[in-house]
Design a protein around this motif. Structure first.
Motif, PDB file in Angstrom:
ATOM      1  N   MET A   1       0.824  -1.208   0.000  1.00 49.30           N
ATOM      2  CA  MET A   1       0.000   0.000   0.000  1.00 49.30           C
ATOM      3  C   MET A   1       0.858   1.258   0.000  1.00 49.30           C
ATOM      4  N   LEU A   2       1.878   1.285   0.837  1.00 51.21           N
ATOM      5  CA  LEU A   2       2.733   2.472   0.911  1.00 51.21           C
ATOM      6  C   LEU A   2       3.480   2.697  -0.400  1.00 51.21           C
ATOM      7  N   GLU A   3       3.909   1.618  -1.025  1.00 48.75           N
ATOM      8  CA  GLU A   3       4.585   1.745  -2.322  1.00 48.75           C
ATOM      9  C   GLU A   3       3.627   2.342  -3.345  1.00 48.75           C
ATOM     10  N   ARG A   4       2.392   1.891  -3.343  1.00 45.94           N
ATOM     11  CA  ARG A   4       1.382   2.395  -4.289  1.00 45.94           C
ATOM     12  C   ARG A   4       1.084   3.867  -4.019  1.00 45.94           C
ATOM     13  N   ILE A   5       0.976   4.233  -2.755  1.00 44.02           N
ATOM     14  CA  ILE A   5       0.716   5.622  -2.377  1.00 44.02           C
ATOM     15  C   ILE A   5       1.846   6.533  -2.851  1.00 44.02           C
ATOM     16  N   GLU A   6       3.087   6.067  -2.673  1.00 46.09           N
ATOM     17  CA  GLU A   6       4.249   6.891  -3.015  1.00 46.09           C
ATOM     18  C   GLU A   6       4.391   7.147  -4.517  1.00 46.09           C
ATOM     19  N   ARG A   7       3.636   6.469  -5.329  1.00 44.58           N
ATOM     20  CA  ARG A   7       3.666   6.726  -6.774  1.00 44.58           C
ATOM     21  C   ARG A   7       3.005   8.056  -7.129  1.00 44.58           C
ATOM     22  N   HIS A   8       2.247   8.617  -6.183  1.00 42.07           N
ATOM     23  CA  HIS A   8       1.426   9.801  -6.483  1.00 42.07           C
ATOM     24  C   HIS A   8       1.902  11.025  -5.723  1.00 42.07           C
ATOM     25  N   ARG A   9       1.746  12.180  -6.344  1.00 44.42           N
ATOM     26  CA  ARG A   9       2.039  13.462  -5.692  1.00 44.42           C
ATOM     27  C   ARG A   9       0.753  14.112  -5.206  1.00 44.42           C
ATOM     28  N   SER A  10      -0.319  13.929  -5.951  1.00 41.81           N
ATOM     29  CA  SER A  10      -1.591  14.538  -5.604  1.00 41.81           C
ATOM     30  C   SER A  10      -2.134  13.903  -4.323  1.00 41.81           C
ATOM     31  N   ALA A  11      -2.527  14.759  -3.363  1.00 41.46           N
ATOM     32  CA  ALA A  11      -3.072  14.250  -2.097  1.00 41.46           C
ATOM     33  C   ALA A  11      -4.332  13.427  -2.340  1.00 41.46           C
ATOM     34  N   ARG A  12      -5.139  13.839  -3.310  1.00 37.57           N
ATOM     35  CA  ARG A  12      -6.369  13.096  -3.634  1.00 37.57           C
ATOM     36  C   ARG A  12      -6.022  11.695  -4.121  1.00 37.57           C
ATOM     37  N   GLU A  13      -5.095  11.601  -5.065  1.00 38.33           N
ATOM     38  CA  GLU A  13      -4.715  10.296  -5.615  1.00 38.33           C
ATOM     39  C   GLU A  13      -4.015   9.433  -4.577  1.00 38.33           C
ATOM     40  N   ARG A  14      -3.269  10.054  -3.675  1.00 43.33           N
ATOM     41  CA  ARG A  14      -2.626   9.291  -2.601  1.00 43.33           C
ATOM     42  C   ARG A  14      -3.682   8.662  -1.693  1.00 43.33           C
ATOM     43  N   ALA A  15      -4.749   9.406  -1.412  1.00 44.52           N
ATOM     44  CA  ALA A  15      -5.820   8.879  -0.545  1.00 44.52           C
ATOM     45  C   ALA A  15      -6.560   7.724  -1.203  1.00 44.52           C
ATOM     46  N   LEU A  16      -6.642   7.758  -2.524  1.00 40.18           N
ATOM     47  CA  LEU A  16      -7.372   6.709  -3.251  1.00 40.18           C
ATOM     48  C   LEU A  16      -6.479   5.540  -3.659  1.00 40.18           C
ATOM     49  N   ALA A  17      -5.166   5.713  -3.538  1.00 37.40           N
ATOM     50  CA  ALA A  17      -4.219   4.690  -3.996  1.00 37.40           C
ATOM     51  C   ALA A  17      -4.338   3.378  -3.236  1.00 37.40           C
ATOM     52  N   VAL A  18      -4.844   3.433  -2.007  1.00 38.11           N
ATOM     53  CA  VAL A  18      -5.024   2.192  -1.239  1.00 38.11           C
ATOM     54  C   VAL A  18      -5.957   1.251  -1.999  1.00 38.11           C
ATOM     55  N   PHE A  19      -6.984   1.808  -2.614  1.00 33.51           N
ATOM     56  CA  PHE A  19      -7.917   0.981  -3.389  1.00 33.51           C
ATOM     57  C   PHE A  19      -7.237   0.398  -4.625  1.00 33.51           C
ATOM     58  N   ASP A  20      -6.298   1.158  -5.208  1.00 32.94           N
ATOM     59  CA  ASP A  20      -5.554   0.636  -6.354  1.00 32.94           C
ATOM     60  C   ASP A  20      -4.692  -0.555  -5.942  1.00 32.94           C
ATOM     61  N   SER A  21      -4.095  -0.456  -4.757  1.00 34.76           N
ATOM     62  CA  SER A  21      -3.291  -1.554  -4.234  1.00 34.76           C
ATOM     63  C   SER A  21      -4.149  -2.802  -4.023  1.00 34.76           C
ATOM     64  N   VAL A  22      -5.341  -2.592  -3.461  1.00 34.19           N
ATOM     65  CA  VAL A  22      -6.251  -3.720  -3.225  1.00 34.19           C
ATOM     66  C   VAL A  22      -6.706  -4.323  -4.549  1.00 34.19           C
ATOM     67  N   ALA A  23      -6.965  -3.486  -5.553  1.00 30.24           N
ATOM     68  CA  ALA A  23      -7.387  -3.990  -6.867  1.00 30.24           C
ATOM     69  C   ALA A  23      -6.326  -4.921  -7.448  1.00 30.24           C
ATOM     70  N   GLU A  24      -5.064  -4.550  -7.290  1.00 30.50           N
ATOM     71  CA  GLU A  24      -3.973  -5.417  -7.769  1.00 30.50           C
ATOM     72  C   GLU A  24      -3.966  -6.743  -7.013  1.00 30.50           C
ATOM     73  N   THR A  25      -4.183  -6.677  -5.718  1.00 22.70           N
ATOM     74  CA  THR A  25      -4.144  -7.888  -4.884  1.00 22.70           C
ATOM     75  C   THR A  25      -5.269  -8.848  -5.246  1.00 22.70           C
ATOM     76  N   VAL A  26      -6.501  -8.341  -5.352  1.00 23.29           N
ATOM     77  CA  VAL A  26      -7.630  -9.242  -5.600  1.00 23.29           C
ATOM     78  C   VAL A  26      -7.607  -9.825  -7.006  1.00 23.29           C
ATOM     79  N   ALA A  27      -6.868  -9.202  -7.907  1.00 30.59           N
ATOM     80  CA  ALA A  27      -6.774  -9.711  -9.284  1.00 30.59           C
ATOM     81  C   ALA A  27      -5.720 -10.812  -9.421  1.00 30.59           C
ATOM     82  N   GLN A  28      -4.944 -11.051  -8.371  1.00 28.58           N
ATOM     83  CA  GLN A  28      -3.893 -12.062  -8.431  1.00 28.58           C
ATOM     84  C   GLN A  28      -4.480 -13.464  -8.479  1.00 28.58           C
ATOM     85  N   PRO A  29      -3.870 -14.354  -9.269  1.00 33.21           N
ATOM     86  CA  PRO A  29      -4.314 -15.753  -9.234  1.00 33.21           C
ATOM     87  C   PRO A  29      -4.104 -16.308  -7.819  1.00 33.21           C
ATOM     88  N   GLY A  30      -5.033 -17.106  -7.369  1.00 35.42           N
ATOM     89  CA  GLY A  30      -4.919 -17.688  -6.035  1.00 35.42           C
ATOM     90  C   GLY A  30      -5.447 -16.810  -4.926  1.00 35.42           C
TER      91      GLY A  30
END
Length: 196
Positions: free
Chosen positions: A73-102
């Protein structure tokens, strides 16, 4: 010159890797210590030299899951400069996780359902949940949300719902839907937005 065999991982690491694989795939209550020992390829004495009990191994398994999730999650957050996108990046991290096989769902939710009440699962879950609330609160403050703790609680509910939908319904789009809803909440609660 003779080739040397690659060094084996320490017994503790092998036990934790085996527990991680087996507990996540089959459930904590369905996997006995003997299976973990056999899967790790270590002697029984190694288990008790590194973990006093199955409960201690469960705690270490969940703590390692928590640390790995935090890092993602922190790695995903650090990809963004915008405070708005940083707040939403946690969901992007989760989207990557749930899409993983297994993907078999949230290990913390699964552990809580298998071991309700007091114990290592409850302790690590409380720590993981507290960290997530604090993370959302901090990110939402940065993004200018009014009453960041209350909005953070709403983000946690969206997070939980998305994770459960991904697990129970196989709906990986649920995380994107939750992200869209979180963006609307953030806009409504921002300093420039309307009062909630």
């Amino acid at each position: 010159m003779t080739a040397t065999a690659p060094a084996r991982a320490p017994a503790r690491d092998r036990l934790l890797a085996a527990a991680n694989e087996l507990f996540y795939a089959e459930g904590i209550n369905n996997v006995g210590i003997d299976r973990v020992i056999e899967h790790a390829g270590v002697a029984k004495a190694s288990l008790y030299a590194n973990f006093r009990s199955k409960d201690e191994l469960v705690r270490a398994y969940l703590e390692s899951r928590h640390e790995a999730r935090k890092a993602r999650m922190l790695e995903r957050i650090e990809r963004h400069r915008s405070a708005r996108e940083r707040a939403l990046a946690v969901f992007d991290s989760v989207a990557e996780t749930v899409a993983q096989p297994g993907y078999r769902g949230c290990p913390f939710m699964r552990a809580a359902s298998e071991q309700p009440g007091e114990g290592p699962a409850a302790e690590v879950n409380a720590k993981a949940r507290g960290w997530l609330r604090e993370l959302f609160t901090s990110l939402l403050r940065e993004a200018g949300a009014r009453n960041a703790p209350a909005v953070a609680q709403q983000f946690v509910l969206l997070f939980d719902g998305a994770v459960v939908a991904a697990q129970l319904d196989g709906n990986v789009d649920a995380v994107r839907t939750a992200r869209t809803m979180a963006a609307s909440l953030l806009a409504a609660s921002s300093q420039r937005g309307t009062r909630m």
